[in-house]
Design a protein around this motif. Structure first.
Motif, mmCIF file in Angstrom:
data_model
loop_
_atom_site.group_PDB
_atom_site.id
_atom_site.type_symbol
_atom_site.label_atom_id
_atom_site.label_comp_id
_atom_site.label_asym_id
_atom_site.label_seq_id
_atom_site.Cartn_x
_atom_site.Cartn_y
_atom_site.Cartn_z
ATOM 1 N N MET A 101 63.343 -20.518 -58.467
ATOM 2 C CA MET A 101 62.917 -21.113 -57.296
ATOM 3 C C MET A 101 62.267 -20.293 -56.133
ATOM 4 N N THR A 102 62.890 -19.082 -56.257
ATOM 5 C CA THR A 102 62.271 -18.014 -55.101
ATOM 6 C C THR A 102 60.639 -17.674 -55.885
ATOM 7 N N ILE A 103 60.669 -17.116 -56.991
ATOM 8 C CA ILE A 103 59.429 -16.724 -57.578
ATOM 9 C C ILE A 103 58.421 -17.771 -57.735
ATOM 10 N N THR A 104 58.667 -19.037 -58.091
ATOM 11 C CA THR A 104 57.966 -19.980 -58.263
ATOM 12 C C THR A 104 57.387 -20.578 -56.930
ATOM 13 N N GLY A 105 58.257 -20.599 -56.059
ATOM 14 C CA GLY A 105 57.893 -21.042 -54.745
ATOM 15 C C GLY A 105 56.671 -20.065 -54.415
ATOM 16 N N CYS A 106 57.067 -18.692 -54.215
ATOM 17 C CA CYS A 106 56.150 -17.762 -53.687
ATOM 18 C C CYS A 106 54.675 -17.743 -54.557
ATOM 19 N N MET A 107 54.891 -18.104 -55.868
ATOM 20 C CA MET A 107 53.623 -18.111 -56.671
ATOM 21 C C MET A 107 52.815 -19.153 -56.335
ATOM 22 N N MET A 108 53.451 -20.333 -55.787
ATOM 23 C CA MET A 108 52.532 -21.539 -55.536
ATOM 24 C C MET A 108 52.243 -21.466 -53.972
ATOM 25 N N THR A 109 52.629 -20.559 -53.251
ATOM 26 C CA THR A 109 52.387 -20.574 -51.834
ATOM 27 C C THR A 109 51.230 -19.491 -51.622
ATOM 28 N N GLU A 252 50.908 -30.146 -45.388
ATOM 29 C CA GLU A 252 49.996 -29.187 -44.819
ATOM 30 C C GLU A 252 48.965 -29.793 -43.894
ATOM 31 N N LYS A 253 48.696 -31.212 -43.981
ATOM 32 C CA LYS A 253 47.879 -31.962 -43.146
ATOM 33 C C LYS A 253 48.614 -32.417 -42.085
ATOM 34 N N LYS A 254 49.927 -32.328 -42.048
ATOM 35 C CA LYS A 254 50.770 -32.795 -40.904
ATOM 36 C C LYS A 254 50.729 -31.902 -39.735
ATOM 37 N N ALA A 255 51.171 -32.332 -38.557
ATOM 38 C CA ALA A 255 51.084 -31.350 -37.248
ATOM 39 C C ALA A 255 52.030 -30.433 -37.438
ATOM 40 N N PHE A 256 53.321 -30.625 -38.204
ATOM 41 C CA PHE A 256 54.153 -29.578 -38.146
ATOM 42 C C PHE A 256 54.034 -28.295 -38.752
ATOM 43 N N LEU A 257 53.504 -28.313 -39.946
ATOM 44 C CA LEU A 257 52.924 -27.328 -40.710
ATOM 45 C C LEU A 257 51.720 -26.465 -40.107
ATOM 46 N N LYS A 258 51.021 -27.357 -39.340
ATOM 47 C CA LYS A 258 49.933 -26.672 -38.726
ATOM 48 C C LYS A 258 50.201 -25.827 -37.582
ATOM 49 N N ARG A 259 51.379 -26.430 -37.092
ATOM 50 C CA ARG A 259 52.194 -25.780 -35.827
ATOM 51 C C ARG A 259 53.097 -24.715 -36.311
ATOM 52 N N PHE A 260 53.466 -24.875 -37.513
ATOM 53 C CA PHE A 260 54.435 -23.777 -38.004
ATOM 54 C C PHE A 260 54.132 -23.534 -39.423
ATOM 55 N N PRO A 261 53.150 -22.709 -39.583
ATOM 56 C CA PRO A 261 52.493 -22.592 -41.064
ATOM 57 C C PRO A 261 53.526 -21.496 -41.861
ATOM 58 N N TRP A 262 54.459 -20.457 -41.057
ATOM 59 C CA TRP A 262 55.256 -19.946 -41.664
ATOM 60 C C TRP A 262 56.303 -20.493 -42.427
ATOM 61 N N MET A 263 56.373 -21.848 -42.450
ATOM 62 C CA MET A 263 57.563 -22.766 -42.809
ATOM 63 C C MET A 263 57.101 -23.023 -44.329
ATOM 64 N N SER A 264 55.712 -23.195 -44.677
ATOM 65 C CA SER A 264 55.070 -23.380 -45.966
ATOM 66 C C SER A 264 55.921 -22.924 -47.059
ATOM 67 N N ALA A 265 56.373 -21.604 -47.048
ATOM 68 C CA ALA A 265 57.125 -20.739 -48.187
ATOM 69 C C ALA A 265 58.330 -21.515 -48.277
ATOM 70 N N PRO A 266 59.272 -21.574 -47.197
ATOM 71 C CA PRO A 266 60.713 -21.983 -47.490
ATOM 72 C C PRO A 266 60.812 -23.458 -47.749
ATOM 73 N N ILE A 267 59.686 -24.316 -47.547
ATOM 74 C CA ILE A 267 59.736 -25.356 -47.817
ATOM 75 C C ILE A 267 59.320 -25.640 -49.399
ATOM 76 N N GLN A 268 58.328 -24.864 -49.785
ATOM 77 C CA GLN A 268 57.985 -24.932 -51.158
ATOM 78 C C GLN A 268 59.095 -24.364 -52.004
ATOM 79 N N VAL A 269 59.695 -23.356 -51.762
ATOM 80 C CA VAL A 269 60.731 -22.715 -52.422
ATOM 81 C C VAL A 269 62.130 -23.913 -52.477
ATOM 82 N N GLY A 270 62.201 -24.478 -51.489
ATOM 83 C CA GLY A 270 63.053 -25.579 -51.401
ATOM 84 C C GLY A 270 62.905 -26.767 -52.271
ATOM 85 N N LEU A 271 61.706 -27.094 -52.418
ATOM 86 C CA LEU A 271 61.324 -28.191 -53.312
ATOM 87 C C LEU A 271 61.410 -27.905 -54.587
#
Length: 322
Positions: A101-109, A252-271
């Motif tokens: 989940m860590t490696i794949t999430g980072c690969m996809m981010t 990534e088209k929503k306001a939340f990730l536009k405001r907090f782009p650094w959350m992209s990797a943790p969310i992707q890893v969690g998914l």
């Protein structure tokens, strides 16, 4: 006073019927449980002692059947089924979910730049090489030179494939580009697994009768084993690498990730982690770990040997690895 536990329980085989997908799924949900990597060496050795004693007919008076099966699955999660050696921690199937989940999430981010693709594909293939070596079939030793050659060949081939696919992805839509890591992983599995287990293809893996009596070594059995592992590994990666891209493309088209782009990797890893919790055991369960093959499909010389010494045997069995 409770009756002593029977010594006739067959703990060489899993608790559930391995002739059914449901039985295999229950087995692998236990084997791949990520909580097993948190067990201490003392707990692992204690489980090992319980299993070894039980096989000799020595049973602690207060041992219950559930405790015996728990010890078996702790033992199976950490010790190789053919060699009996304690496996590398990150190579165990119980480490698959947290590591992948860590490696794949980072690969996809981090897939947009060549250095990022190169780094994460190398990390991924190095991890895969460890897993493929740790979960190999058979008990024959592998030399440092053989292991080093296999590792360099596997990781180089896999990383080159990933970079080639990433270059092609620059000419397609961003959404399709998100699937490049999956295509690279699928292609890399077809390279990494056979190369890390090439000794099995050259020299064969042990085949036995239904009572685990060794009959010889077969390269044909190794080919079937490795093919099944490649298929299950590709399908194992599919949900975690196919579902999150659609969700992330929308998020990534929503306001939340536009405001907090650094959350992209943790969310992707969690998914990815959520998908892998189910995909890992279910895809391991696609094929029985104790696979079988008709004697008629073995190498001619091995067929002759088996028919001469064991004329009634029509099917042989082998550990396909994971």
């Amino acid at each position: 006073m409770a009756a002593a536990l029977s010594t006739s329980i067959n703990i060489k085989e899993p608790r559930w019927d391995q002739g059914t997908f449901v039985g295999r799924a229950k087995h692998f949900f236990t084997v791949t449980d990520p909580r097993n990597i948190l067990l201490s060496n003392e707990q692992l050795e204690n489980a090992c002692q319980i299993i070894q004693d039980y096989k000799k007919g020595v049973v602690s008076p207060d041992l219950t059947e559930d405790e015996l099966w728990r010890a078996k699955y702790v033992f199976d999660s950490a010790f190789h089924p053919d060699t009996g050696e304690k496996m590398l921690l990150i190579g165990r199937m119980s480490a698959q979910v947290p590591m992948n989940m860590t490696i794949t999430g980072c690969m996809m981010t981090f897939y947009r730049t060549t250095p990022a693709v190169l780094f994460w594909q190398w990390i991924n293939q190095s991890f895969n090489a460890i897993v493929n070596y740790t979960n190999r079939s058979g008990d024959a030793p592998i030399t440092v030179n053989q292991l080093g050659t296999a590792y360099v060949s596997a990781t180089t081939g896999a990383v080159a494939t990933a970079l080639g696919l990433n270059a092609l992805a620059k000419h397609v839509s961003p959404l399709i580009g998100r699937f490049v890591p999956f295509a690279a992983v699928a292609a890399a599995n077809c390279i990494n697994i056979p190369l890390m287990r090439q000794r099995e293809l050259k020299h064969g893996i042990p085949v036995t009768d239904e009572n685990d009596n060794r009959l010889g070594e077969s390269s044909n059995a190794a080919q079937q084993a490795i093919t099944q592992v490649v298929v299950s590994r590709i399908l194992m990666a599919s949900p975690g690498m196919a579902i999150p891209p659609f969700l992330m493309n929308s998020l990534e088209k929503k306001a939340f990730l536009k405001r907090f782009p650094w959350m992209s990797a943790p969310i992707q890893v969690g998914l990815v982690g959520f998908c892998l919790v189910f995909a890992t055991p279910l895809c391991c369960a696609l094929f029985p770990q104790k696979s079988s093959m008709a004697v008629s499909r073995l190498e001619p010389e091995l067929q002759e040997k088996i028919r001469a010494s064991h004329p009634g045997i029509e099917t042989v069995y082998f550990n396909k690895g994971l």
